[in-house]
Scaffold this motif. Structure first.
Motif, PDB file in Angstrom:
ATOM      1  N   GLN A  44      19.495  84.588  24.990  1.00  0.00           N
ATOM      2  CA  GLN A  44      18.299  84.612  25.360  1.00  0.00           C
ATOM      3  C   GLN A  44      17.328  85.196  25.129  1.00  0.00           C
ATOM      4  OE1 GLN A  44      18.445  82.934  28.781  1.00  0.00           O
ATOM      5  NE2 GLN A  44      20.381  82.059  28.826  1.00  0.00           N
ATOM      6  N   THR A  45      16.263  85.037  25.888  1.00  0.00           N
ATOM      7  CA  THR A  45      15.331  86.221  25.517  1.00  0.00           C
ATOM      8  C   THR A  45      14.613  86.838  26.802  1.00  0.00           C
ATOM      9  OG1 THR A  45      13.179  86.704  24.225  1.00  0.00           O
ATOM     10  CG2 THR A  45      13.139  84.446  24.490  1.00  0.00           C
ATOM     11  N   GLY A  46      13.928  87.817  26.980  1.00  0.00           N
ATOM     12  CA  GLY A  46      13.134  88.241  27.730  1.00  0.00           C
ATOM     13  C   GLY A  46      14.005  88.651  28.855  1.00  0.00           C
ATOM     14  N   PHE A  47      14.156  88.926  30.346  1.00  0.00           N
ATOM     15  CA  PHE A  47      14.785  89.657  31.207  1.00  0.00           C
ATOM     16  C   PHE A  47      14.987  88.690  32.598  1.00  0.00           C
ATOM     17  CE2 PHE A  47      15.310  91.833  34.774  1.00  0.00           C
ATOM     18  CZ  PHE A  47      16.333  92.478  34.382  1.00  0.00           C
ATOM     19  N   SER A  48      16.561  88.708  32.382  1.00  0.00           N
ATOM     20  CA  SER A  48      17.012  88.602  34.238  1.00  0.00           C
ATOM     21  C   SER A  48      17.998  89.029  34.538  1.00  0.00           C
ATOM     22  CB  SER A  48      17.518  86.568  33.718  1.00  0.00           C
ATOM     23  OG  SER A  48      18.178  86.312  34.688  1.00  0.00           O
ATOM     24  N   ALA A  49      17.467  89.175  35.772  1.00  0.00           N
ATOM     25  CA  ALA A  49      18.909  90.301  36.705  1.00  0.00           C
ATOM     26  C   ALA A  49      20.609  89.896  36.765  1.00  0.00           C
ATOM     27  CB  ALA A  49      18.472  90.478  37.885  1.00  0.00           C
ATOM     28  N   THR A  50      20.233  88.357  37.212  1.00  0.00           N
ATOM     29  CA  THR A  50      21.617  87.633  36.373  1.00  0.00           C
ATOM     30  C   THR A  50      22.401  88.129  35.059  1.00  0.00           C
ATOM     31  OG1 THR A  50      20.569  85.608  35.719  1.00  0.00           O
ATOM     32  CG2 THR A  50      20.620  86.102  38.106  1.00  0.00           C
ATOM     33  N   LEU A  51      21.638  88.236  34.021  1.00  0.00           N
ATOM     34  CA  LEU A  51      22.671  88.379  33.135  1.00  0.00           C
ATOM     35  C   LEU A  51      23.600  89.635  32.495  1.00  0.00           C
ATOM     36  CD1 LEU A  51      20.349  87.483  30.167  1.00  0.00           C
ATOM     37  CD2 LEU A  51      22.208  85.809  30.681  1.00  0.00           C
ATOM     38  N   ALA A  53      25.474  93.277  31.830  1.00  0.00           N
ATOM     39  CA  ALA A  53      24.241  94.365  30.921  1.00  0.00           C
ATOM     40  C   ALA A  53      24.235  93.775  29.137  1.00  0.00           C
ATOM     41  CB  ALA A  53      24.575  95.589  30.734  1.00  0.00           C
ATOM     42  N   PRO A  54      25.528  93.432  28.539  1.00  0.00           N
ATOM     43  CA  PRO A  54      25.070  93.264  27.207  1.00  0.00           C
ATOM     44  C   PRO A  54      24.235  92.103  26.771  1.00  0.00           C
ATOM     45  CG  PRO A  54      27.285  93.602  27.620  1.00  0.00           C
ATOM     46  CD  PRO A  54      26.987  93.766  28.761  1.00  0.00           C
ATOM     47  N   SER A  55      24.523  91.442  27.769  1.00  0.00           N
ATOM     48  CA  SER A  55      23.219  90.268  27.461  1.00  0.00           C
ATOM     49  C   SER A  55      22.293  90.182  27.143  1.00  0.00           C
ATOM     50  CB  SER A  55      23.605  88.634  28.391  1.00  0.00           C
ATOM     51  OG  SER A  55      25.335  88.287  27.650  1.00  0.00           O
ATOM     52  N   ILE A  56      21.639  91.295  28.127  1.00  0.00           N
ATOM     53  CA  ILE A  56      21.065  91.504  28.682  1.00  0.00           C
ATOM     54  C   ILE A  56      20.210  92.489  27.319  1.00  0.00           C
ATOM     55  CG2 ILE A  56      18.908  93.411  29.949  1.00  0.00           C
ATOM     56  CD1 ILE A  56      20.826  92.865  32.507  1.00  0.00           C
ATOM     57  N   LEU A  57      20.245  93.338  27.051  1.00  0.00           N
ATOM     58  CA  LEU A  57      20.886  94.464  25.513  1.00  0.00           C
ATOM     59  C   LEU A  57      20.211  92.855  24.921  1.00  0.00           C
ATOM     60  CD1 LEU A  57      19.759  96.991  24.237  1.00  0.00           C
ATOM     61  CD2 LEU A  57      22.349  96.762  23.498  1.00  0.00           C
ATOM     62  N   GLY A  58      20.724  92.137  24.450  1.00  0.00           N
ATOM     63  CA  GLY A  58      21.091  91.605  23.407  1.00  0.00           C
ATOM     64  C   GLY A  58      19.298  90.318  23.787  1.00  0.00           C
ATOM     65  N   ALA A  59      19.013  90.048  24.512  1.00  0.00           N
ATOM     66  CA  ALA A  59      17.957  89.379  25.437  1.00  0.00           C
ATOM     67  C   ALA A  59      17.166  90.262  24.860  1.00  0.00           C
ATOM     68  CB  ALA A  59      18.054  88.802  26.590  1.00  0.00           C
ATOM     69  N   THR A 109      20.215 101.157  23.022  1.00  0.00           N
ATOM     70  CA  THR A 109      20.985 100.963  24.166  1.00  0.00           C
ATOM     71  C   THR A 109      20.817 100.629  25.140  1.00  0.00           C
ATOM     72  OG1 THR A 109      21.525 103.194  24.422  1.00  0.00           O
ATOM     73  CG2 THR A 109      22.751 102.632  23.139  1.00  0.00           C
ATOM     74  N   LEU A 110      21.316 100.443  26.439  1.00  0.00           N
ATOM     75  CA  LEU A 110      20.203  99.670  27.777  1.00  0.00           C
ATOM     76  C   LEU A 110      20.541 101.155  28.426  1.00  0.00           C
ATOM     77  CD1 LEU A 110      19.308  97.365  29.503  1.00  0.00           C
ATOM     78  CD2 LEU A 110      21.508  96.961  29.923  1.00  0.00           C
ATOM     79  N   ALA A 111      20.007 101.672  29.573  1.00  0.00           N
ATOM     80  CA  ALA A 111      20.207 103.064  30.082  1.00  0.00           C
ATOM     81  C   ALA A 111      20.049 102.269  31.671  1.00  0.00           C
ATOM     82  CB  ALA A 111      19.644 103.745  29.624  1.00  0.00           C
ATOM     83  N   GLY A 112      19.784 100.993  31.259  1.00  0.00           N
ATOM     84  CA  GLY A 112      19.787 100.653  32.721  1.00  0.00           C
ATOM     85  C   GLY A 112      19.250  99.700  33.151  1.00  0.00           C
ATOM     86  N   TYR A 113      18.887  98.903  34.119  1.00  0.00           N
ATOM     87  CA  TYR A 113      18.306  97.477  34.902  1.00  0.00           C
ATOM     88  C   TYR A 113      18.215  97.384  36.486  1.00  0.00           C
ATOM     89  CZ  TYR A 113      22.986  95.621  34.672  1.00  0.00           C
ATOM     90  OH  TYR A 113      24.491  95.102  34.911  1.00  0.00           O
ATOM     91  N   THR A 122      19.886  99.077  41.136  1.00  0.00           N
ATOM     92  CA  THR A 122      19.592  99.171  40.154  1.00  0.00           C
ATOM     93  C   THR A 122      20.915  99.537  39.481  1.00  0.00           C
ATOM     94  OG1 THR A 122      19.221 101.262  40.391  1.00  0.00           O
ATOM     95  CG2 THR A 122      16.746 100.425  39.917  1.00  0.00           C
ATOM     96  N   ARG A 123      20.479  99.321  38.543  1.00  0.00           N
ATOM     97  CA  ARG A 123      22.278 100.153  37.148  1.00  0.00           C
ATOM     98  C   ARG A 123      22.140 100.464  36.183  1.00  0.00           C
ATOM     99  NH1 ARG A 123      26.102  94.737  38.256  1.00  0.00           N
ATOM    100  NH2 ARG A 123      25.965  94.909  40.617  1.00  0.00           N
TER     101      ARG A 123
END
Length: 161
Positions: A44-51, A53-59, A109-113, A122-123
């Protein structure tokens, strides 16, 4: 249709106080909602709250046209969708440059989302105190920026906000 209660909650969202940040400006990564990459990759690219954490970072790790040293100096990269901070990246000290002059930050690194922007929920995923503090400061806030591309810069630190 977006419920009126949700619209009002978002309209009243505060901007973060960036005066405590050490740099005069920080970069912001402006993204769209998640979608499949067009290069045939399944990522994926972009942001989705349903992804997850590792997938969010990759996107969010892509090649961007930006001033990489300036992004790294800021120490934090808030990620916004429609002007709202939905994720926070740290670990920007090292970057790579491709043949087209675009940069990526492979150690980010993903600090939060956010998992719910309206409520907000938030996480925090940072493993350092500084990363947690930055995520708590920025997540689910309104952080407007003006730019023609995905990377924008906003005043921070001892500059006027």
């Amino acid at each position: 249709m977006v419920p009126l209660k949700s619209v009002l909650a978002l309209a009243g969202r505060k901007t973060p106080q960036l005066g405590g940040l050490p740099e005069r400006e920080i970069a912001i990564l402006r993204v769209e909602p998640a979608k499949q990459r067009t290069n045939g990759d399944q990522a994926q690219t972009g942001f989705s709250a349903t992804l997850a954490a590792p997938s969010i970072l990759g996107a969010l790790q892509d090649w961007w046209r930006c001033d990489a040293p300036s992004v790294a100096r800021g120490g934090v990269l808030p990620v916004t969708v429609a002007g709202f901070v939905v994720a926070v990246l740290t670990g920007l000290d090292r970057w790579e440059t491709n043949a087209q002059g675009r940069h990526r930050f492979p150690d980010a690194t993903l600090a939060g989302y956010v998992t719910d922007l309206v409520s907000p929920v938030t996480r925090i995923t940072a493993t350092t105190t500084q990363g947690r503090d930055l995520a708590q400061l920025l997540l689910a806030t309104r952080l407007p920026s003006h730019s023609g591309g995905p990377i924008a810069y906003v005043a921070a630190g001892n500059a006027a906000n």
